[in-house]
Design a protein around this motif. Structure first.
Motif, mmCIF file in Angstrom:
data_model
loop_
_atom_site.group_PDB
_atom_site.id
_atom_site.type_symbol
_atom_site.label_atom_id
_atom_site.label_comp_id
_atom_site.label_asym_id
_atom_site.label_seq_id
_atom_site.Cartn_x
_atom_site.Cartn_y
_atom_site.Cartn_z
ATOM 1 N N ALA A 49 0.814 -1.218 0.000
ATOM 2 C CA ALA A 49 0.000 0.000 0.000
ATOM 3 C C ALA A 49 0.849 1.271 0.000
ATOM 4 O O ALA A 49 0.411 2.308 -0.482
ATOM 5 C CB ALA A 49 -0.931 0.009 1.208
ATOM 6 N N GLY A 50 2.044 1.193 0.564
ATOM 7 C CA GLY A 50 2.922 2.356 0.579
ATOM 8 C C GLY A 50 2.723 3.287 1.758
ATOM 9 O O GLY A 50 3.552 4.142 2.006
ATOM 10 N N ALA A 51 1.617 3.155 2.478
ATOM 11 C CA ALA A 51 1.350 4.029 3.628
ATOM 12 C C ALA A 51 0.341 3.357 4.549
ATOM 13 O O ALA A 51 -0.407 2.481 4.120
ATOM 14 C CB ALA A 51 0.806 5.376 3.155
ATOM 15 N N ALA A 52 0.319 3.807 5.788
ATOM 16 C CA ALA A 52 -0.678 3.298 6.738
ATOM 17 C C ALA A 52 -2.059 3.798 6.347
ATOM 18 O O ALA A 52 -2.203 4.836 5.694
ATOM 19 C CB ALA A 52 -0.331 3.748 8.153
ATOM 20 N N ASN A 53 -3.065 3.036 6.729
ATOM 21 C CA ASN A 53 -4.478 3.372 6.505
ATOM 22 C C ASN A 53 -4.870 3.458 5.031
ATOM 23 O O ASN A 53 -5.888 4.039 4.693
ATOM 24 C CB ASN A 53 -4.857 4.658 7.238
ATOM 25 C CG ASN A 53 -4.737 4.490 8.729
ATOM 26 O OD1 ASN A 53 -5.207 3.501 9.286
ATOM 27 N ND2 ASN A 53 -4.085 5.420 9.381
ATOM 28 N N ARG A 54 -4.095 2.873 4.149
ATOM 29 C CA ARG A 54 -4.438 2.812 2.731
ATOM 30 C C ARG A 54 -4.878 1.384 2.429
ATOM 31 O O ARG A 54 -4.118 0.440 2.592
ATOM 32 C CB ARG A 54 -3.242 3.190 1.864
ATOM 33 C CG ARG A 54 -3.602 3.247 0.392
ATOM 34 C CD ARG A 54 -2.467 3.746 -0.448
ATOM 35 N NE ARG A 54 -2.201 5.146 -0.129
ATOM 36 C CZ ARG A 54 -1.032 5.735 -0.364
ATOM 37 N NH1 ARG A 54 -0.035 5.069 -0.892
ATOM 38 N NH2 ARG A 54 -0.865 7.011 -0.057
ATOM 39 N N ALA A 55 -6.117 1.237 1.996
ATOM 40 C CA ALA A 55 -6.697 -0.087 1.769
ATOM 41 C C ALA A 55 -6.136 -0.739 0.510
ATOM 42 O O ALA A 55 -5.799 -0.057 -0.462
ATOM 43 C CB ALA A 55 -8.207 0.023 1.655
ATOM 44 N N ILE A 56 -6.058 -2.055 0.559
ATOM 45 C CA ILE A 56 -5.758 -2.842 -0.633
ATOM 46 C C ILE A 56 -6.746 -4.001 -0.696
ATOM 47 O O ILE A 56 -7.336 -4.386 0.316
ATOM 48 C CB ILE A 56 -4.307 -3.372 -0.670
ATOM 49 C CG1 ILE A 56 -4.063 -4.403 0.418
ATOM 50 C CG2 ILE A 56 -3.306 -2.240 -0.594
ATOM 51 C CD1 ILE A 56 -2.803 -5.201 0.209
ATOM 52 N N VAL A 57 -6.914 -4.525 -1.889
ATOM 53 C CA VAL A 57 -7.790 -5.678 -2.103
ATOM 54 C C VAL A 57 -6.984 -6.732 -2.844
ATOM 55 O O VAL A 57 -6.354 -6.440 -3.862
ATOM 56 C CB VAL A 57 -9.046 -5.290 -2.922
ATOM 57 C CG1 VAL A 57 -9.923 -6.516 -3.158
ATOM 58 C CG2 VAL A 57 -9.824 -4.185 -2.218
ATOM 59 N N ARG A 58 -6.992 -7.950 -2.321
ATOM 60 C CA ARG A 58 -6.319 -9.083 -2.967
ATOM 61 C C ARG A 58 -7.408 -10.048 -3.426
ATOM 62 O O ARG A 58 -8.314 -10.371 -2.662
ATOM 63 C CB ARG A 58 -5.378 -9.792 -2.009
ATOM 64 C CG ARG A 58 -4.380 -8.879 -1.317
ATOM 65 C CD ARG A 58 -3.309 -8.426 -2.223
ATOM 66 N NE ARG A 58 -2.221 -9.387 -2.220
ATOM 67 C CZ ARG A 58 -1.047 -9.142 -2.766
ATOM 68 N NH1 ARG A 58 -0.824 -7.987 -3.359
ATOM 69 N NH2 ARG A 58 -0.116 -10.047 -2.750
ATOM 70 N N THR A 59 -7.317 -10.513 -4.674
ATOM 71 C CA THR A 59 -8.314 -11.422 -5.246
ATOM 72 C C THR A 59 -7.683 -12.783 -5.509
ATOM 73 O O THR A 59 -6.583 -12.861 -6.068
ATOM 74 C CB THR A 59 -8.880 -10.843 -6.557
ATOM 75 O OG1 THR A 59 -9.465 -9.569 -6.270
ATOM 76 C CG2 THR A 59 -9.932 -11.762 -7.155
#
Length: 89
Positions: A49-59
């Motif tokens: 994500a590169g930063a805290a509190n940045r969401a990511i989605v893995r499929t």
């Protein structure tokens, strides 16, 4: 997690983020197992994500369930374990 589902093939989406601004790259890492198979190894949300509190989605596509129960495990490698915001099936 053990999630009751009908037998079949599924796409699974995991929504996650790093909530701790003091944890840097490598501070929280985990493996993802679905139906007993590691489908994602050494996941490091902060690195992705590169930063805290940045969401990511893995499929994860084509997950076959044959016993009526989707088994999902997050295996801790470093830090305090995985943080999941949502699971989509």
């Amino acid at each position: 997690y053990a999630i009751p589902v009908a037998n079949g093939t599924y796409n699974i989406r995991l929504h996650t983020f790093e909530p701790n601004t003091f944890i840097g790259v490598g501070g929280r890492r985990f493996d993802v197992q679905i139906e007993g198979t590691t489908v994602d190894a050494n996941v490091d949300i902060r690195a992705i994500a590169g930063a805290a509190n940045r969401a990511i989605v893995r499929t994860y596509s084509g997950i076959a369930v044959g016993n009526g129960m989707l088994d999902l495990r997050m295996l801790n490698l470093t830090g305090n374990g995985a943080v999941l915001a949502a699971i989509e099936i």
